[in-house]
Design a protein around this motif. Structure first.
Motif, PDB file in Angstrom:
ATOM      1  N   GLY A  17      -9.220  -0.214  -3.041  1.00  0.00           N
ATOM      2  CA  GLY A  17      -8.432   0.680  -2.543  1.00  0.00           C
ATOM      3  C   GLY A  17      -8.014   0.787  -1.161  1.00  0.00           C
ATOM      4  N   CYS A  18      -7.090   1.769  -0.893  1.00  0.00           N
ATOM      5  CA  CYS A  18      -6.812   1.504   0.868  1.00  0.00           C
ATOM      6  C   CYS A  18      -7.516   2.288   1.535  1.00  0.00           C
ATOM      7  CB  CYS A  18      -5.025   2.138   0.453  1.00  0.00           C
ATOM      8  SG  CYS A  18      -5.039   3.810   0.548  1.00  0.00           S
ATOM      9  N   SER A  19      -8.543   3.089   0.967  1.00  0.00           N
ATOM     10  CA  SER A  19      -9.327   3.947   1.752  1.00  0.00           C
ATOM     11  C   SER A  19      -8.985   5.439   2.140  1.00  0.00           C
ATOM     12  CB  SER A  19     -10.030   3.151   3.301  1.00  0.00           C
ATOM     13  OG  SER A  19      -8.916   3.667   4.231  1.00  0.00           O
ATOM     14  N   GLY A  20      -7.484   5.622   1.565  1.00  0.00           N
ATOM     15  CA  GLY A  20      -7.087   6.861   1.604  1.00  0.00           C
ATOM     16  C   GLY A  20      -7.869   8.033   1.127  1.00  0.00           C
ATOM     17  N   GLU A  63     -14.048   5.022  -4.935  1.00  0.00           N
ATOM     18  CA  GLU A  63     -12.692   4.724  -4.948  1.00  0.00           C
ATOM     19  C   GLU A  63     -12.376   3.367  -5.179  1.00  0.00           C
ATOM     20  OE1 GLU A  63     -11.150   5.265  -0.510  1.00  0.00           O
ATOM     21  OE2 GLU A  63     -10.187   3.473  -1.180  1.00  0.00           O
ATOM     22  N   GLY A  89      -9.937   9.180  -7.281  1.00  0.00           N
ATOM     23  CA  GLY A  89      -8.478   8.883  -7.092  1.00  0.00           C
ATOM     24  C   GLY A  89      -7.969   8.079  -8.173  1.00  0.00           C
ATOM     25  N   ASP A  90      -6.437   7.733  -7.896  1.00  0.00           N
ATOM     26  CA  ASP A  90      -5.946   7.063  -9.052  1.00  0.00           C
ATOM     27  C   ASP A  90      -5.888   5.684  -9.191  1.00  0.00           C
ATOM     28  OD1 ASP A  90      -4.596   9.412  -9.370  1.00  0.00           O
ATOM     29  OD2 ASP A  90      -2.562   8.868  -8.801  1.00  0.00           O
ATOM     30  N   CYS A  91      -6.584   4.826  -8.162  1.00  0.00           N
ATOM     31  CA  CYS A  91      -7.020   3.403  -8.037  1.00  0.00           C
ATOM     32  C   CYS A  91      -8.016   3.279  -8.857  1.00  0.00           C
ATOM     33  CB  CYS A  91      -7.120   2.888  -6.702  1.00  0.00           C
ATOM     34  SG  CYS A  91      -5.599   2.751  -5.905  1.00  0.00           S
ATOM     35  N   ASN A  96      -3.816   1.740 -10.559  1.00  0.00           N
ATOM     36  CA  ASN A  96      -2.665   2.177  -9.375  1.00  0.00           C
ATOM     37  C   ASN A  96      -2.122   1.091  -8.579  1.00  0.00           C
ATOM     38  OD1 ASN A  96      -1.285   4.399  -8.468  1.00  0.00           O
ATOM     39  ND2 ASN A  96      -2.694   4.663  -6.870  1.00  0.00           N
ATOM     40  N   ILE A  97      -2.296   1.343  -7.255  1.00  0.00           N
ATOM     41  CA  ILE A  97      -1.506   0.294  -6.396  1.00  0.00           C
ATOM     42  C   ILE A  97      -2.016  -1.058  -6.615  1.00  0.00           C
ATOM     43  CG2 ILE A  97      -1.008  -0.221  -3.926  1.00  0.00           C
ATOM     44  CD1 ILE A  97       0.352   2.108  -5.230  1.00  0.00           C
ATOM     45  N   GLY A 154      -5.364  11.767  -8.278  1.00  0.00           N
ATOM     46  CA  GLY A 154      -5.012  11.992  -7.027  1.00  0.00           C
ATOM     47  C   GLY A 154      -4.724  10.721  -6.205  1.00  0.00           C
ATOM     48  N   CYS A 155      -3.671  10.855  -5.514  1.00  0.00           N
ATOM     49  CA  CYS A 155      -3.352   9.602  -4.579  1.00  0.00           C
ATOM     50  C   CYS A 155      -3.224  10.076  -2.993  1.00  0.00           C
ATOM     51  CB  CYS A 155      -2.506   8.727  -5.212  1.00  0.00           C
ATOM     52  SG  CYS A 155      -2.382   7.213  -4.132  1.00  0.00           S
ATOM     53  N   PRO A 156      -4.078  10.502  -2.388  1.00  0.00           N
ATOM     54  CA  PRO A 156      -5.418  10.677  -2.820  1.00  0.00           C
ATOM     55  C   PRO A 156      -5.653  12.050  -3.440  1.00  0.00           C
ATOM     56  CG  PRO A 156      -5.173  11.045  -0.454  1.00  0.00           C
ATOM     57  CD  PRO A 156      -3.913  10.715  -0.918  1.00  0.00           C
TER      58      PRO A 156
HETATM   59  S1  SF4 Z   1      -5.721   6.413  -4.942  1.00  0.00           S
HETATM   60 FE1  SF4 Z   1      -4.256   6.357  -3.466  1.00  0.00          FE
HETATM   61  S2  SF4 Z   1      -5.275   7.195  -1.577  1.00  0.00           S
HETATM   62 FE2  SF4 Z   1      -6.896   6.444  -3.149  1.00  0.00          FE
HETATM   63  S3  SF4 Z   1      -7.309   4.217  -2.635  1.00  0.00           S
HETATM   64 FE3  SF4 Z   1      -5.725   4.286  -4.049  1.00  0.00          FE
HETATM   65  S4  SF4 Z   1      -3.660   4.138  -2.942  1.00  0.00           S
HETATM   66 FE4  SF4 Z   1      -5.300   4.809  -1.742  1.00  0.00          FE
END
Ligand code: SF4
Length: 186
Positions: A17-20, A63, A89-91, A96-97, A154-156
């Motif tokens: 994840g992006c750490s968001g 996450e 979160g969505d990831c 997700n991303i 959620g993102c996030p």
């Molecule tokens: S859900 Fe969104 S905020 Fe959380 S790790 Fe994935 S991209 Fe980042």
């Protein structure tokens, strides 16, 4: 389920994840002080550099998707040693991303694209077995690999929603999930 009459033992885990989502956890701001009075953070990338996932964790916020062999082995340890696993979160829930690389149909095309196709003349693929974790063929949401107890999309997810889930779990209650705000992606 195990009983822990003392302070709850909480972990947060960072996979692909992006750490968001962790930043959203930190957005709990002063409530983190209240949380510290009720719970002990026993494992978290934002609290320590502890390498081993501990035993007897009450609540883990996880996450990220599962993108490589290290993510997978850590997730297995988390599941084995955790009472309530929250897919945060969505990831974590959909890939997700990080899951966008699944469009390239496998690990080799991803590595070729990243290290050869887009490189200058000196491009080469990483080769350090045992040091660099191998990519899985696809990035997977965590519930495809281990049972998940609670999904928090959620993102996030907002800090407020993370707090709502934690407050319920600290009281040994089921988190609220009926409101649309609790199940919103993105
Ligand atoms: S859900 Fe969104 S905020 Fe959380 S790790 Fe994935 S991209 Fe980042």
């Amino acid at each position: 389920m195990t009983d822990h009459p003392a302070r709850k033992r909480i972990a947060t885990v960072w996979l692909a994840g992006c750490s968001g989502c962790h930043m959203s956890f930190l957005d709990l701001d002063e409530w983190l002080i209240e949380l510290a009075a009720q719970a002990e953070i026993v494992y978290s990338p934002v609290a320590s550099d502890q390498k081993r996932y501990p035993d007897d964790v009450d609540i883990a916020l996880v996450e990220g998707g599962v993108a490589n062999t290290d993510n997978f082995s850590l997730l297995q340890e988390v599941r084995e040693r955790t009472h309530t696993l929250v897919s945060l979160g969505d990831c974590a829930i959909t890939a997700n991303i990080p899951g966008m690389r699944n469009m390239l149909q496998g690990a080799d095309p991803v590595l070729r694209r990243g290290y050869l196709d887009l490189a200058d003349d000196s491009g080469q693929q990483p080769n350090a077995p045992g040091v660099i974790p191998e990519l899985l063929e696809r990035v997977l949401p965590i519930h495809e690999l281990v049972p998940v107890d609670i999904f928090l999309p959620g993102c996030p997810p907002s800090a407020q929603r993370i707090r709502g889930v934690l407050e319920a779990l600290l009281r040994d209650q089921k988190p609220p999930s009926k409101e649309a705000t609790q199940i919103r992606f993105g």
